[in-house]
Design an enzyme around this catalytic site. Structure first.
Site, PDB file in Angstrom:
ATOM      1  CB  CYS A  83     -14.571  28.496 -64.372  1.00 14.76           C
ATOM      2  SG  CYS A  83     -13.255  29.690 -64.146  1.00 14.76           S
ATOM      3  CD  GLU A 122     -24.200  28.714 -60.967  1.00 15.64           C
ATOM      4  OE1 GLU A 122     -23.943  28.211 -59.856  1.00 15.64           O
ATOM      5  OE2 GLU A 122     -23.985  28.113 -62.046  1.00 15.64           O
ATOM      6  NE  ARG A 169     -24.983  25.191 -55.127  1.00 20.41           N
ATOM      7  CZ  ARG A 169     -24.367  24.018 -55.289  1.00 20.41           C
ATOM      8  NH1 ARG A 169     -24.040  23.309 -54.225  1.00 20.41           N
ATOM      9  NH2 ARG A 169     -24.084  23.550 -56.488  1.00 20.41           N
ATOM     10  NE  ARG A 171     -21.835  27.072 -56.990  1.00 27.56           N
ATOM     11  CZ  ARG A 171     -21.230  26.470 -55.982  1.00 27.56           C
ATOM     12  NH1 ARG A 171     -20.673  27.216 -55.014  1.00 27.56           N
ATOM     13  NH2 ARG A 171     -21.149  25.158 -55.896  1.00 27.56           N
TER      14      ARG A 171
END
Length: 426
Positions: A83, A122, A169, A171
């Protein structure tokens, strides 16, 4: 169905690849990986060893020319892309100009030229709110409006614990289907998670049942001694655990409440709370003072008995997040954070990250405290037993690389679920 050709960008150790292998086996499909990009040499070693792909053919995506001539034709593009902040420079020039210079731009160049039917991207959950939502808006508009992909209407945020895997987690996933390569008229891709929710053992109210399930399905019975806390080498930490277990079991708590956050250095303090102190901090200190008032004699003795004043700053902070029904430190999952000792309810592990903050458990098989092993982190990321982890490929290397690789990987079960859904429905 014809052979499915795919490319694996920012591939890590091949979570997307392993997931598609699982789908292909189930659906009796032929698949072929035709291109891989990755720059981390240890990850390349792991990827190459597991998928019989020449290390020299795994390249940096930035080494491709503008025409993407090094990328073969393919049906499916996978990317767990980094990112980056996008520029404001392209406000009047369109989305492609706004993302120029980012790694997402390299993905878009491939999509624009090669036009694969399917995509699956992802990233961390934070991507959705990154730069006040501007980054997400540009990504979605680029994929949907500029490139013509059908994607979900809302961000698809998933965690392994929703799939019966004991790890939290979250995502964000971006699946897509190229509109020009499907006859469907749907405006968005849709998913149904009802079966997952109804069959998820982690939703059980019986924490003992869940703990047994976790030990049976995800943890190893035979563990090397190096992962256990040593009575001599780790005597300090073992003493800390014993102390907090004693505290947890013996302090009286307000009726109907669990133990609040405890900072040992605050116990017994009486200074005036300043008006400009953050409200959350005022509440923490007020709750701690109430606990001290209710348990003054026990706590004063406890502080002396365990020589708490000699502890390091981290071990003096204790966060009990395992609820009221768990009353034994050994039945929690422990994470040693910079902010203190955090004890989680024993139904899911905290998000796996690189080498730091590897969860600590009390091993019921061996009656001792230990860290999760690299193989167990592979289990929590849904990699199969036959998958070769880095410290098996390169035993001379430290466990750091294995922990880091699984901490950075996608969860195989989640990815295969999305892949199969796309192939079945679009």
């Amino acid at each position: 169905m014809k052979e499915i050709r795919f490319i694996d960008l920012f591939a890590g150790i091949g979570g997307f690849h392993k997931a598609l292998e699982s789908v292909a086996k189930k659906k009796k499909l032929d698949i072929k990986c035709v291109f891989v990009s990755e720059i981390d040499k240890e990850s390349i070693e792991t990827y190459s060893s597991n998928f019989s792909i020449d290390k020299e053919k795994i390249i940096n995506i930035r080494d491709l020319d503008d025409n993407m001539s090094g990328v073969p034709e393919h049906d499916f593009l996978f990317a767990g892309f980094p990112c980056q902040t996008f520029s404001n420079a392209g406000k009047k020039k369109g989305f492609l100009d706004e993302i120029r210079g980012t790694l997402f731009f390299d993905i878009v160049k491939i999509l624009k030229i090669k036009k694969p039917k399917y995509i699956l991207l992802e990233n961390v959950k934070h991507l959705v709110n990154h730069d006040n939502g501007k980054t997400w808006e540009i990504i979605i508009k680029t994929l949907k409006d500029d490139l013509g992909y059908i994607i979900p209407k809302d961000p698809l945020i998933l965690s392994p614990h929703e799939f019966g895997i004991p790890q939290e987690r979250q995502r964000v996933f971006i699946p897509g289907v190229l509109r020009e390569k499907t006859s469907l008229k749907d405006e968005y891709i849709s998913f149904n998670f009802d079966d997952l929710k109804s069959n998820n053992i982690l939703n059980s109210s019986n924490s003992s049942e869940i703990r047994k399930y976790i030990f049976d399905k995800f943890l190893e019975e035979e563990v090397e001694s190096k992962y256990f806390l040593d009575k001599e080498k780790d005597s300090y930490l073992l003493n800390v655990f014993e102390a907090w277990d004693d505290f947890l079991k013996n302090v009286e708590k307000p009726e109907g409440r669990t133990l609040p956050v405890i900072w040992a250095d605050e116990l017994g303090k009486k200074y005036h709370l300043k008006s400009d102190m953050p409200e959350w901090k005022k509440k923490y200190i007020t709750d701690m003072r109430n606990i001290y008032k209710m348990n003054k004699d026990f706590i004063d003795n406890w502080l002396v008995k365990y020589e708490v004043e000699k502890w390091k700053k981290r071990e003096k902070k204790f966060e009990w997040q395992a609820g009221k029904e768990v009353t034994d430190l050994k039945h929690s999952f422990i994470q040693l954070r910079q902010s203190g000792i955090r004890c989680k309810k024993p139904i899911k592990f905290p998000t796996l990250v690189a080498m730091v903050q590897i969860p600590i458990i009390y091993d019921d098989f061996n009656n001792a405290w230990r860290y999760l092993t690299p193989r167990e982190t592979a289990n929590l990321q849904s990699f199969p037993k036959k998958y070769k982890i880095h410290n098996e490929i390169k035993p001379e290397n430290k466990d750091f690389y294995s922990y880091k690789q699984f901490g950075n990987s996608v969860n195989v079960k989640i990815v295969s679920f999305i892949q199969e859904h796309l192939l079945n429905n679009y």
